[in-house]
Design a protein around this motif. Structure first.
Motif, PDB file in Angstrom:
ATOM      1  N   VAL A   1       0.873  -1.169   0.000  1.00 16.46           N
ATOM      2  CA  VAL A   1       0.000   0.000   0.000  1.00 16.46           C
ATOM      3  C   VAL A   1       0.912   1.221   0.000  1.00 16.46           C
ATOM      4  O   VAL A   1       1.568   1.529   0.993  1.00 16.46           O
ATOM      5  N   ARG A   2       0.976   1.898  -1.120  1.00 11.99           N
ATOM      6  CA  ARG A   2       1.900   3.016  -1.290  1.00 11.99           C
ATOM      7  C   ARG A   2       1.214   4.349  -1.027  1.00 11.99           C
ATOM      8  O   ARG A   2       0.028   4.530  -1.317  1.00 11.99           O
ATOM      9  N   THR A   3       1.989   5.271  -0.491  1.00 10.51           N
ATOM     10  CA  THR A   3       1.499   6.633  -0.297  1.00 10.51           C
ATOM     11  C   THR A   3       1.990   7.503  -1.454  1.00 10.51           C
ATOM     12  O   THR A   3       3.186   7.501  -1.768  1.00 10.51           O
ATOM     13  N   VAL A   4       1.076   8.192  -2.074  1.00  3.78           N
ATOM     14  CA  VAL A   4       1.436   9.179  -3.099  1.00  3.78           C
ATOM     15  C   VAL A   4       1.286  10.538  -2.429  1.00  3.78           C
ATOM     16  O   VAL A   4       0.164  10.996  -2.181  1.00  3.78           O
ATOM     17  N   ARG A   5       2.407  11.129  -2.097  1.00  3.22           N
ATOM     18  CA  ARG A   5       2.402  12.346  -1.282  1.00  3.22           C
ATOM     19  C   ARG A   5       1.515  13.438  -1.883  1.00  3.22           C
ATOM     20  O   ARG A   5       1.614  13.751  -3.068  1.00  3.22           O
ATOM     21  N   GLY A   6       0.667  13.969  -1.044  1.00  5.94           N
ATOM     22  CA  GLY A   6      -0.194  15.063  -1.450  1.00  5.94           C
ATOM     23  C   GLY A   6      -1.422  14.644  -2.243  1.00  5.94           C
ATOM     24  O   GLY A   6      -2.256  15.484  -2.589  1.00  5.94           O
ATOM     25  N   VAL A   7      -1.541  13.334  -2.545  1.00  5.00           N
ATOM     26  CA  VAL A   7      -2.681  12.877  -3.357  1.00  5.00           C
ATOM     27  C   VAL A   7      -3.497  11.831  -2.615  1.00  5.00           C
ATOM     28  O   VAL A   7      -4.659  12.029  -2.277  1.00  5.00           O
ATOM     29  N   GLY A   8      -2.907  10.667  -2.348  1.00  9.76           N
ATOM     30  CA  GLY A   8      -3.663   9.590  -1.701  1.00  9.76           C
ATOM     31  C   GLY A   8      -2.862   8.309  -1.646  1.00  9.76           C
ATOM     32  O   GLY A   8      -1.645   8.331  -1.368  1.00  9.76           O
ATOM     33  N   TYR A   9      -3.505   7.187  -1.968  1.00 11.17           N
ATOM     34  CA  TYR A   9      -2.872   5.872  -1.833  1.00 11.17           C
ATOM     35  C   TYR A   9      -3.105   5.051  -3.092  1.00 11.17           C
ATOM     36  O   TYR A   9      -4.067   5.265  -3.832  1.00 11.17           O
ATOM     37  N   ARG A  10      -2.217   4.055  -3.292  1.00 14.43           N
ATOM     38  CA  ARG A  10      -2.371   3.187  -4.453  1.00 14.43           C
ATOM     39  C   ARG A  10      -1.797   1.812  -4.155  1.00 14.43           C
ATOM     40  O   ARG A  10      -0.985   1.629  -3.257  1.00 14.43           O
ATOM     41  N   PHE A  11      -2.258   0.834  -4.926  1.00 13.41           N
ATOM     42  CA  PHE A  11      -1.735  -0.525  -4.867  1.00 13.41           C
ATOM     43  C   PHE A  11      -1.122  -0.853  -6.224  1.00 13.41           C
ATOM     44  O   PHE A  11      -1.762  -0.675  -7.257  1.00 13.41           O
ATOM     45  N   ASP A  12       0.133  -1.318  -6.215  1.00 19.12           N
ATOM     46  CA  ASP A  12       0.799  -1.759  -7.431  1.00 19.12           C
ATOM     47  C   ASP A  12       1.075  -3.252  -7.329  1.00 19.12           C
ATOM     48  O   ASP A  12       1.360  -3.779  -6.242  1.00 19.12           O
ATOM     49  N   ARG A  13       1.001  -3.924  -8.457  1.00 17.74           N
ATOM     50  CA  ARG A  13       1.261  -5.371  -8.477  1.00 17.74           C
ATOM     51  C   ARG A  13       2.644  -5.656  -7.900  1.00 17.74           C
ATOM     52  O   ARG A  13       3.615  -4.965  -8.177  1.00 17.74           O
ATOM     53  N   HIS A  14       2.718  -6.688  -7.065  1.00 23.11           N
ATOM     54  CA  HIS A  14       3.959  -7.040  -6.369  1.00 23.11           C
ATOM     55  C   HIS A  14       4.204  -8.533  -6.535  1.00 23.11           C
ATOM     56  O   HIS A  14       3.267  -9.329  -6.540  1.00 23.11           O
ATOM     57  N   ALA A  15       5.487  -8.913  -6.650  1.00 21.18           N
ATOM     58  CA  ALA A  15       5.822 -10.324  -6.876  1.00 21.18           C
ATOM     59  C   ALA A  15       5.373 -11.220  -5.734  1.00 21.18           C
ATOM     60  O   ALA A  15       5.104 -12.411  -5.931  1.00 21.18           O
ATOM     61  N   ASP A  16       5.307 -10.684  -4.525  1.00 21.37           N
ATOM     62  CA  ASP A  16       4.923 -11.491  -3.358  1.00 21.37           C
ATOM     63  C   ASP A  16       3.419 -11.565  -3.149  1.00 21.37           C
ATOM     64  O   ASP A  16       2.962 -12.205  -2.200  1.00 21.37           O
ATOM     65  N   VAL A  17       2.636 -10.904  -4.005  1.00 21.50           N
ATOM     66  CA  VAL A  17       1.186 -10.805  -3.775  1.00 21.50           C
ATOM     67  C   VAL A  17       0.418 -11.644  -4.787  1.00 21.50           C
ATOM     68  O   VAL A  17       0.658 -11.573  -5.996  1.00 21.50           O
ATOM     69  N   SER A  18      -0.494 -12.463  -4.258  1.00 20.83           N
ATOM     70  CA  SER A  18      -1.435 -13.207  -5.102  1.00 20.83           C
ATOM     71  C   SER A  18      -2.843 -12.735  -4.766  1.00 20.83           C
ATOM     72  O   SER A  18      -3.171 -12.528  -3.594  1.00 20.83           O
ATOM     73  N   ILE A  19      -3.662 -12.578  -5.799  1.00 19.94           N
ATOM     74  CA  ILE A  19      -5.033 -12.101  -5.595  1.00 19.94           C
ATOM     75  C   ILE A  19      -6.003 -13.184  -6.062  1.00 19.94           C
ATOM     76  O   ILE A  19      -5.905 -13.662  -7.196  1.00 19.94           O
ATOM     77  N   ARG A  20      -6.893 -13.583  -5.182  1.00 24.09           N
ATOM     78  CA  ARG A  20      -7.912 -14.572  -5.517  1.00 24.09           C
ATOM     79  C   ARG A  20      -9.251 -13.858  -5.675  1.00 24.09           C
ATOM     80  O   ARG A  20      -9.782 -13.302  -4.721  1.00 24.09           O
ATOM     81  N   HIS A  21      -9.757 -13.887  -6.887  1.00 22.13           N
ATOM     82  CA  HIS A  21     -11.028 -13.218  -7.165  1.00 22.13           C
ATOM     83  C   HIS A  21     -12.186 -14.204  -6.998  1.00 22.13           C
ATOM     84  O   HIS A  21     -12.006 -15.426  -7.090  1.00 22.13           O
ATOM     85  N   ALA A  22     -13.362 -13.662  -6.770  1.00 25.88           N
ATOM     86  CA  ALA A  22     -14.564 -14.485  -6.705  1.00 25.88           C
ATOM     87  C   ALA A  22     -14.886 -14.989  -8.109  1.00 25.88           C
ATOM     88  O   ALA A  22     -14.414 -14.464  -9.112  1.00 25.88           O
ATOM     89  N   SER A  23     -15.710 -16.026  -8.188  1.00 24.73           N
ATOM     90  CA  SER A  23     -16.068 -16.581  -9.488  1.00 24.73           C
ATOM     91  C   SER A  23     -16.904 -15.597 -10.302  1.00 24.73           C
ATOM     92  O   SER A  23     -16.942 -15.641 -11.526  1.00 24.73           O
ATOM     93  N   THR A  24     -17.599 -14.685  -9.619  1.00 33.19           N
ATOM     94  CA  THR A  24     -18.378 -13.640 -10.306  1.00 33.19           C
ATOM     95  C   THR A  24     -17.743 -12.295  -9.992  1.00 33.19           C
ATOM     96  O   THR A  24     -17.123 -12.124  -8.939  1.00 33.19           O
ATOM     97  N   PRO A  25     -17.875 -11.329 -10.871  1.00 30.37           N
ATOM     98  CA  PRO A  25     -17.266 -10.021 -10.630  1.00 30.37           C
ATOM     99  C   PRO A  25     -17.728  -9.403  -9.312  1.00 30.37           C
ATOM    100  O   PRO A  25     -18.887  -9.519  -8.933  1.00 30.37           O
ATOM    101  N   SER A  26     -16.790  -8.776  -8.611  1.00 32.26           N
ATOM    102  CA  SER A  26     -17.139  -8.140  -7.353  1.00 32.26           C
ATOM    103  C   SER A  26     -18.017  -6.919  -7.600  1.00 32.26           C
ATOM    104  O   SER A  26     -17.733  -6.133  -8.504  1.00 32.26           O
ATOM    105  N   PRO A  27     -19.067  -6.745  -6.819  1.00 29.18           N
ATOM    106  CA  PRO A  27     -19.924  -5.561  -6.982  1.00 29.18           C
ATOM    107  C   PRO A  27     -19.161  -4.279  -6.625  1.00 29.18           C
ATOM    108  O   PRO A  27     -19.614  -3.190  -6.961  1.00 29.18           O
ATOM    109  N   ASP A  28     -18.023  -4.431  -5.970  1.00 27.56           N
ATOM    110  CA  ASP A  28     -17.248  -3.259  -5.586  1.00 27.56           C
ATOM    111  C   ASP A  28     -16.459  -2.707  -6.773  1.00 27.56           C
ATOM    112  O   ASP A  28     -15.991  -1.578  -6.741  1.00 27.56           O
ATOM    113  N   PHE A  29     -16.290  -3.512  -7.827  1.00 28.67           N
ATOM    114  CA  PHE A  29     -15.479  -3.092  -8.955  1.00 28.67           C
ATOM    115  C   PHE A  29     -16.339  -2.384  -9.976  1.00 28.67           C
ATOM    116  O   PHE A  29     -17.196  -2.974 -10.615  1.00 28.67           O
ATOM    117  N   PHE A  30     -16.139  -1.095 -10.128  1.00 24.30           N
ATOM    118  CA  PHE A  30     -16.917  -0.336 -11.114  1.00 24.30           C
ATOM    119  C   PHE A  30     -16.072   0.839 -11.596  1.00 24.30           C
ATOM    120  O   PHE A  30     -15.030   1.154 -11.048  1.00 24.30           O
TER     121      PHE A  30
END
Length: 250
Positions: free
Chosen positions: A221-250
């Motif tokens: 979780v990176r801080t972008v000074r003066g703006v906010g926060y962001r997530f960048d893909r990382h070699a140590d990170v795996s993401i497991r998505h639900a079988s259906t699209p998340s309602p949070d993604f829009f």
């Protein structure tokens, strides 16, 4: 019984160099070992001899297997016989006993250390026990962000994230590579009005708590000074998505 060590003086190895002699040790009034006369400079000295004991001999560990001996044009039996012959020349009254160290084929480590351990050398055994008792280094398995089950795994163990902390992480993960300002986080994650709506400074507190639970992976979780926060893909990170699209993604 305990072991003492013999300090040999450093001297250049030449063919004509004389064989060093050992000055016999005699008890002193204080109970330690010494000699009737100060040892000549360069003479070997015994050290670590406990009070009330005397040196009765020595052990010479030789780390050498048959294959290496054969490469030198000899074998272990021939080396043992020559060493015993040398001892008999130096001191005819000396008694000798040779033991061959056996170890599993391919045992790792330095040859002499394997021999010492196989022959139950006290110092080698103590070092081996310490290495066995030492806690094994924890294997880094990485971080798994399981969107489908709303959980976070750090090196195989579930992290104690609150529901809101996981929502915050999920919001950034699903918008990978995009900097999210604090106002957007507030309007998106606190829109239902069930929780007290934070201000932008409070968002920083939420992010700080999230990072503390990410441990050594807090930099995902990176801080972008003066703006906010962001997530960048990382070699140590795996993401497991639900079988259906998340309602949070829009």
């Amino acid at each position: 019984m305990s072991l003492a060590t013999l300090d040999l003086p450093a001297r250049p190895r030449t063919a004509s160099a004389p064989t060093p002699s050992v000055t016999p040790a005699t008890p002193t009034a204080a109970g330690s070992t010494g000699s009737s006369a100060a040892p000549a400079d360069g003479a070997p000295r015994l050290r670590a001899v406990p009070a009330g004991t005397e040196a009765r001999g020595f052990v010479l560990y030789v780390g050498l297997d048959e294959a290496k001996a054969a490469q030198s044009g000899t074998d272990l039996g021939a080396i043992v016989e020559q060493l015993k012959s040398l001892v008999a020349q130096l001191s005819p009254a000396a008694e000798t006993y040779a033991a061959v160290a056996l170890a599993p084929r391919g045992a790792g480590g330095r040859d002499v250390d394997v021999v010492r351990l196989a022959l139950q050398d006290p110092a080698a055994l103590a070092k081996h026990r310490q290495s066995e008792d030492a806690p094994a280094a924890k294997v880094r398995e990485g971080i798994v962000i399981d969107i489908s089950r709303k959980r976070l795994l750090l090196d195989g163990e579930a992290a104690p994230l609150t529901y809101k902390e996981f929502e915050l992480l999920q919001y950034l993960v699903l918008r990978e590579g995009r900097t999210i300002d604090r106002a957007e986080l507030i309007s998106s994650l606190w829109a239902d009005g069930e929780d007290e709506i934070p201000n932008e400074r409070t968002i920083d507190v939420h992010v700080r708590r999230l990072r503390s639970k990410l441990g050594t992976y807090e930099d995902i979780v990176r801080t972008v000074r003066g703006v906010g926060y962001r997530f960048d893909r990382h070699a140590d990170v795996s993401i497991r998505h639900a079988s259906t699209p998340s309602p949070d993604f829009f």
